[in-house]
Design an enzyme around this catalytic site. Structure first.
Site, PDB file in Angstrom:
ATOM      1  N   ARG A 264       0.843  -1.197   0.000  1.00 42.95           N
ATOM      2  CA  ARG A 264       0.000   0.000   0.000  1.00 42.95           C
ATOM      3  C   ARG A 264       0.876   1.243   0.000  1.00 42.95           C
ATOM      4  NH1 ARG A 264      -4.710  -1.751   4.423  1.00 42.95           N
ATOM      5  NH2 ARG A 264      -5.090  -3.828   3.514  1.00 42.95           N
ATOM      6  N   ARG A 279       2.649   1.269  10.244  1.00 43.51           N
ATOM      7  CA  ARG A 279       2.096   1.610   8.927  1.00 43.51           C
ATOM      8  C   ARG A 279       3.227   1.574   7.898  1.00 43.51           C
ATOM      9  NH1 ARG A 279      -2.734   3.926   7.991  1.00 43.51           N
ATOM     10  NH2 ARG A 279      -2.903   4.561  10.165  1.00 43.51           N
ATOM     11  N   GLU A 351      -5.570  -0.669  15.958  1.00 43.41           N
ATOM     12  CA  GLU A 351      -6.210  -1.615  15.044  1.00 43.41           C
ATOM     13  C   GLU A 351      -5.251  -2.718  14.608  1.00 43.41           C
ATOM     14  OE1 GLU A 351      -7.792  -1.897  10.472  1.00 43.41           O
ATOM     15  OE2 GLU A 351      -7.702   0.092  11.381  1.00 43.41           O
ATOM     16  N   SER A 354      -9.677  -5.821  10.781  1.00 44.07           N
ATOM     17  CA  SER A 354     -10.957  -5.224  10.407  1.00 44.07           C
ATOM     18  C   SER A 354     -11.773  -6.308   9.732  1.00 44.07           C
ATOM     19  CB  SER A 354     -10.735  -4.037   9.462  1.00 44.07           C
ATOM     20  OG  SER A 354     -11.916  -3.290   9.295  1.00 44.07           O
ATOM     21  N   ARG A 393       1.743  -6.066  12.683  1.00 43.99           N
ATOM     22  CA  ARG A 393       1.176  -5.416  13.868  1.00 43.99           C
ATOM     23  C   ARG A 393       1.069  -6.403  15.037  1.00 43.99           C
ATOM     24  NH1 ARG A 393      -3.126  -0.643  12.312  1.00 43.99           N
ATOM     25  NH2 ARG A 393      -1.841   0.337  10.707  1.00 43.99           N
TER      26      ARG A 393
END
Length: 426
Positions: A264, A279, A351, A354, A393
């Protein structure tokens, strides 16, 4: 993609529901296009009827020996007008379709209404954050102590937002992914897949990343051939396995899982989480996808979320579950639960997964259907996806929650079989 019939029959209601997501639907533009479409369609239908009648007259006139040249010329004129009308209709429909591709999904009635992440609703918590009797370090500092996390080396190779993992930490990262895959396939009923990391544009349009989120993707342009995109998540490749198919009811539910790298550009995340592994441009993830009968998708969402939670429970990592509000949900979701794991150095939950029910939104884009045995007719399936979990993560959470005063890391019990008996990373 929303059903176009909704826009034709319930346009204002759709606009009101989308407004709860912070999306402003251009009602006037859609109404204008619909009026044009109806007018052109009515005109072409009338022309077709006239052309059919005139063609019939040609046969009758010919049988009587009359001059049919004027009639033939009239039929040809009508044919040209019909062709022009079809071209105009195609253009209007293409414009309507392009609008549809940019409209997000409608939130389920059970989704809390809100404008941002501040309005998300906590559903439950599991575990209690540990209290350390020493000054805690973040994962970057812990990685520097062991030499297992090297951001400088990665920057020399690729620039910012990359990491090089070495030795026991690299092995811990691999162990996490293998543990997750084994759990989901062995206990949760998912079938493991290995899929391409490069996909073409239709696959990304099918799951909703294109056209809206193209700036967040890494694109590889090829002269004379279709462009490639690096997958932002295995959701893309796994979900598209059912594109343009009609599944038998006996095949459902489909439960698919894959461990892949994800890529990403994070174009919309400038300045956020620049330190460490939270990130990054490249990260690993174990992705779960389900394809189900429409009537069972909300039940499946609860199960999918529980599957992701089980990973955290076995790792003994404190977490909480949030029901995302209308303004914070992803583009294609009708309902989403976020799992947030406790990060000691930040003193808050972050987070890590999801889990979303997309209803028939992706299926309509992909034309993924099942044959309903009650009607015998093909109907759109419902698709769901969720991280089970984001491996990087999870590594961050393990490093920080299992740290010791000297900077070493205890290996969670459930991971010890994957670590060759290593109990502490130093």
């Amino acid at each position: 993609m929303l059903d176009s019939k909704l826009l034709r029959g319930q346009l204002q209601e759709v606009a009101d529901r989308l407004a709860s997501r912070g999306f402003s639907l251009d009602v006037a533009r859609i109404e204008s296009l619909e009026e044009r479409r109806k007018a052109v369609q009515t005109r072409t239908e009338q022309l077709q009827a006239e052309r059919n009648a005139r063609s019939k007259s040609i046969g009758q006139a010919k049988a009587k020996g009359e001059d049919i040249a004027p009639l033939m010329a009239d039929v040809e004129r009508m044919a040209n007008e019909l062709a022009a009308g079809k071209t105009e209709l195609d253009g209007i429909q293409a414009e309507l379709d392009s609008i549809l591709l940019t409209i997000p999904n409608l939130p389920d009635a059970s989704v809390p209404v809100g404008a941002s992440e501040d309005d998300n609703v906590e559903v439950r918590r599991w575990g209690t954050p540990a209290v350390f009797d020493f000054d805690i370090k973040d994962h970057v500092a812990l990685g520097e102590i062991s030499g297992g996390l090297d951001f400088e080396a990665a920057a020399k190779l690729s620039g910012a937002r990359f990491a090089v993992l070495r030795g026991p930490i690299a092995r811990l990262h691999r162990a996490l992914a293998q543990f997750m895959i084994n759990l989901h396939t062995g206990e949760h009923g998912y079938e493991e897949h290995y899929t391409p990391y490069l996909v073409q544009a239709p696959a990304l349009q099918g799951t909703g990343q294109l056209p809206k989120f193209e700036e967040d993707l890494f694109k590889i342009t090829r002269e004379g051939e279709a462009d490639f995109y690096l997958i932002p998540t295995a959701e893309v490749s796994l979900t598209n396995l059912v594109a343009e198919q009609i599944l038998d009811a006996k095949q459902l539910p489909l439960k698919l899982v894959a461990h892949t790298p994800c890529f990403r550009s994070e174009a919309g995340a400038s300045g956020r989480d620049t330190r460490g592994m939270i990130r990054q441009h490249q990260f690993d993830k174990v992705e779960m996808v389900q394809v189900v009968e429409p009537s069972k998708s909300m039940e499946a969402l609860e199960g999918l979320t529980a599957n992701a939670e089980r990973v955290l429970q076995l790792l003994e990592l404190p977490y909480r579950v949030l029901a995302l509000c209308t303004g914070d949900m992803g583009f294609g979701a009708v309902k989403t639960y976020d799992l947030e794991v406790w990060v000691p150095s930040q003193g808050k939950y972050r987070e890590i997964s999801s889990c979303s029910n997309c209803g028939d939104f992706q299926a309509r884009r992909m034309q993924a259907r099942w044959r309903n045995p009650e009607t015998g007719k093909p109907e759109l399936v419902h698709t769901l996806n969720g991280s089970g979990l984001a491996v990087g993560r999870t590594l961050v959470a393990v490093l920080e929650n299992y740290q010791q005063a000297d900077g070493s890391i205890r290996v969670p019990d459930v991971l010890k079989p994957y670590m060759g008996g290593v109990e502490v990373i130093r």
